[in-house]
Design an enzyme around this catalytic site. Structure first.
Site, PDB file in Angstrom:
ATOM      1  N   ASP A   8       0.867  -1.165   0.000  1.00 38.64           N
ATOM      2  CA  ASP A   8       0.000   0.000   0.000  1.00 38.64           C
ATOM      3  C   ASP A   8       0.913   1.227   0.000  1.00 38.64           C
ATOM      4  OD1 ASP A   8      -2.103   1.678   0.085  1.00 38.64           O
ATOM      5  OD2 ASP A   8      -2.795   1.110   2.091  1.00 38.64           O
ATOM      6  N   ASP A  16      -7.729  -7.102   1.957  1.00 44.98           N
ATOM      7  CA  ASP A  16      -6.718  -7.066   3.007  1.00 44.98           C
ATOM      8  C   ASP A  16      -7.377  -6.440   4.217  1.00 44.98           C
ATOM      9  OD1 ASP A  16      -6.497  -4.103   2.158  1.00 44.98           O
ATOM     10  OD2 ASP A  16      -5.225  -4.230   3.935  1.00 44.98           O
ATOM     11  N   CYS A  70     -10.265 -27.713  12.536  1.00 47.05           N
ATOM     12  CA  CYS A  70      -9.357 -26.711  11.976  1.00 47.05           C
ATOM     13  C   CYS A  70      -7.973 -27.344  11.856  1.00 47.05           C
ATOM     14  CB  CYS A  70      -9.307 -25.484  12.884  1.00 47.05           C
ATOM     15  SG  CYS A  70      -8.098 -24.243  12.371  1.00 47.05           S
ATOM     16  N   CYS A 113      -5.093 -25.800  11.717  1.00 46.74           N
ATOM     17  CA  CYS A 113      -3.957 -24.979  12.167  1.00 46.74           C
ATOM     18  C   CYS A 113      -3.244 -25.655  13.328  1.00 46.74           C
ATOM     19  CB  CYS A 113      -4.403 -23.559  12.518  1.00 46.74           C
ATOM     20  SG  CYS A 113      -5.082 -23.340  14.169  1.00 46.74           S
ATOM     21  N   CYS A 116      -5.003 -25.351  16.824  1.00 53.54           N
ATOM     22  CA  CYS A 116      -6.130 -26.259  17.080  1.00 53.54           C
ATOM     23  C   CYS A 116      -5.665 -27.709  17.150  1.00 53.54           C
ATOM     24  CB  CYS A 116      -7.199 -26.083  16.002  1.00 53.54           C
ATOM     25  SG  CYS A 116      -8.099 -24.519  16.193  1.00 53.54           S
ATOM     26  N   HIS A 124      -4.299 -19.100  14.248  1.00 55.75           N
ATOM     27  CA  HIS A 124      -5.650 -19.625  14.046  1.00 55.75           C
ATOM     28  C   HIS A 124      -6.495 -18.677  13.202  1.00 55.75           C
ATOM     29  CE1 HIS A 124      -9.515 -21.457  14.540  1.00 55.75           C
ATOM     30  NE2 HIS A 124      -9.979 -20.264  14.866  1.00 55.75           N
TER      31      HIS A 124
END
Lengths: 399, 399
Positions: free
Chosen positions: B99, B272, B310, B312, B315, B341
């Protein structure tokens, strides 16, 4: 019934240096083996700050510490037990050692009152009244479920007179025996803690008294609390010859890189110290030349890693310049990467020392280290310690 | 010489939903492909807070954001260039979008002065005077070396009158053309940024004007700045039909789980937002039912993970009870595990949306999501936003 040696705990002495007191050995615990000499990272609150259990395993950590005092306040020992014990709670299936919290209770300046039966103090979290007796500490440590547990002991400040130290020491010995008698879990090994201030006679009395309890291992406490390195070494030299050779010896709260060598040379097998992880979060990184301060602007444009040849993730992937940037802008990733490096450095150093003891080259290993490493001078160390104690006192005062 | 489309950048539209504006596509960049719709984690200061590049890759992040304003102050764009560009500096070899920093300059309350040529403002770090022109921003972004770069634009506060918005908009368009003309690197894709406040006629004028520049992609800026969701949706509905269908569309700073669906339904491809990572550090964790606050004591004894199923690391390895403990004692590991997560949740959500668009079931996917998910109400969102803006204002005032 008193259980002196947990059946699943053992120590095998593999080598003794011919020219120093250095030893190499292997501690067996229900959660795996610990080759000694060993550096044990500190995970006071059920986490080695910033790192995951898998990162600790990846860099080769064998055993970590946790703190009974802290865990008993948050999340509570009973809660840890309901989760199946600390190993399951924090996701770490290798050995754990819990300190009793005696050091925290006696050193952090909380209002506290010692009597023969135990110590009354206030929680640093909420000021609530707390009571630790030897029996309660063992019950807490049994609920937490570490492989090695420490008894409640009284930690006196540096400079206390010999008479006070002697009275306190005898009580600490009675507490150790009470802890031993209070145990109900055969899978945990209770160590003794040698105290006695800076008084050789007291240190010797402590070592022989505790050796008489036939505990599975012995810690040396009450050092690195303000005395000079020479005093600390002198106390170690009084104590280790009187401890049984076939039991592991653990020097509590000591373990800067240079201290590891000095302790091992005097017969110490195990070290725990917050220094590597705390320094990392302050931006002080270990290298074979000594510490570097990553906040120093001279690193802003350096493309090299902290330490060429280091196998840690940080050195494999990131430049000094990037780490400098992370610290400058106070990004949490910086604290992680620095911690990972310092822990790796300490593990590798302990591993190198162990290999040297095994092949009879400990003195040469020590000399090579000293030739490169510039330890911070006593003034710098004292200043760091003073600032830290002040911060702790401020925390305690705010309760 | 002006280069309008980077030869190494392309967008392929793979599917368009028959019943909504939803699209699925593939953005190609010199550092790899980005399947759309996509959630782009924000790494303002050359790090997605708390996570390593490898963790981002492991959970499937395709592209991250960084911020030209922040990086130009620290560590400096020229320094990043000396390290071989941002990809090498931060150890991330997949696509990056920078940006321009227009949003930061115009929204953080710093002293600033806009003229036709650019904007003068003060650094939030040290108060030093700074000057951004369209040409300087492109030069900074070329030094930083992202795959997709954004032009300098003027971001007006919510509630500005139409006359002011119109004057500003024309200048933003002139700045976009100047950025386009200033480019020298053919491997970077410069997007346009549609502005125009909450005025449909201005939004339409902006979309058509910028479409005339034939840029490789188009962002929609100046939304989620205090307006209602209905206003934001109305503005999107004005803009996306006027943007070329074969170019990617990027909605800046928007992307709560519920917003992802609303944006995609109106033809947006890229999102984003700092929300998932910022919320994580505050202890707000995404689940299919909505957000949970891990600091809530009801989680202290829960052995389940945040979200069964999940994939991740958090988890897979840790209980809600352990995460609650980490947040309660303010351990950095908690912020890491929570961030991992939430980023995973957003990526998986964007992936599910993409799969649904590809197989023609986007509306059903949206309905299933809405049936389970309880989005925080407007009051909660507004309160969060107000607190954040206040914190920013305090920071700015302290310069």
């Amino acid at each position: 019934m008193s259980i002196t040696v947990a059946p699943t705990f053992s120590f095998t002495l593999l080598a003794t240096d011919a020219r120093t007191g250095a030893r190499a050995g292997l501690v067996r615990t229900p959660h795996g083996d610990v080759p000694t000499p060993v550096y044990m990272p500190v995970g006071t609150q059920a986490t080695v700050k910033t790192l995951t259990p898998d990162e600790l395993k990846d860099v080769g950590v064998h055993i970590i510490l946790a703190n009974t005092y802290h865990l008993s306040l948050r999340p509570g020992a009973e809660r840890v037990a309901r989760f199946g014990g600390l190993h399951r709670f924090m996701g770490w299936d290798k050995p754990i050692l819990t300190d009793s919290g005696g050091f925290q209770i006696f050193s952090l300046g909380h209002l506290r009152k010692v009597d023969e039966d135990g110590v009354t103090f206030r929680s640093h979290v909420d000021g609530s009244p707390q009571r630790f007796t030897p029996e309660r500490v063992v019950a807490l440590e049994e609920a937490i479920g570490a492989d090695i547990i420490m008894p409640l002991d009284e930690c006196l400040p540096y400079g206390v007179d010999e008479r006070t130290a002697s009275v306190s020491l005898d009580r600490t010995h009675r507490w150790a025996a009470r802890c031993q008698a209070a145990r109900t879990r055969p899978d945990q090994a209770l160590f003794g803690i040698v105290q006695g201030g800076m008084y050789p006679a007291l240190r010797r009395r402590s070592a022989t008294t505790l050796a008489g309890l036939d505990l599975p291992g012995y810690a040396i406490g009450g050092l690195s609390i303000g005395e000079s390195k020479a005093e600390m070494h002198a106390m170690l030299e009084e104590v280790t010859p009187l401890l049984p050779a076939h039991k592991p010896r653990y020097l509590m709260g000591v373990g800067a890189p240079e201290d590891l060598f000095e302790g091992v040379a005097r017969g110490v097998d195990m070290f725990d110290v917050v220094l590597p992880t705390r320094l990392a979060r302050n931006g002080a990184l270990f290298t074979p030349d000594g510490r570097l301060n990553i906040r120093n602007s001279r690193f802003a444009d350096v493309e090299d890693p902290i330490m060429p040849g280091c196998h840690c993730y940080t050195c494999a992937r990131f430049s000094l310049g990037y780490l400098h940037h992370l610290f400058r802008v106070e990004e949490l990733l910086g604290y992680r990467l620095a911690t990972l490096h310092n822990v790796t450095f300490m593990l590798d150093l302990a591993g190198a020392i162990r290999a040297a003891v095994l092949d009879g080259s400990f003195i040469e290993c020590h000399e090579r280290f000293l030739a490169g490493y510039h330890a911070p001078d006593a003034g710098v160390r004292e200043e760091q310690r003073r600032r830290w104690l002040e911060a702790q006192a401020r925390k305690a005062a705010s309760v």
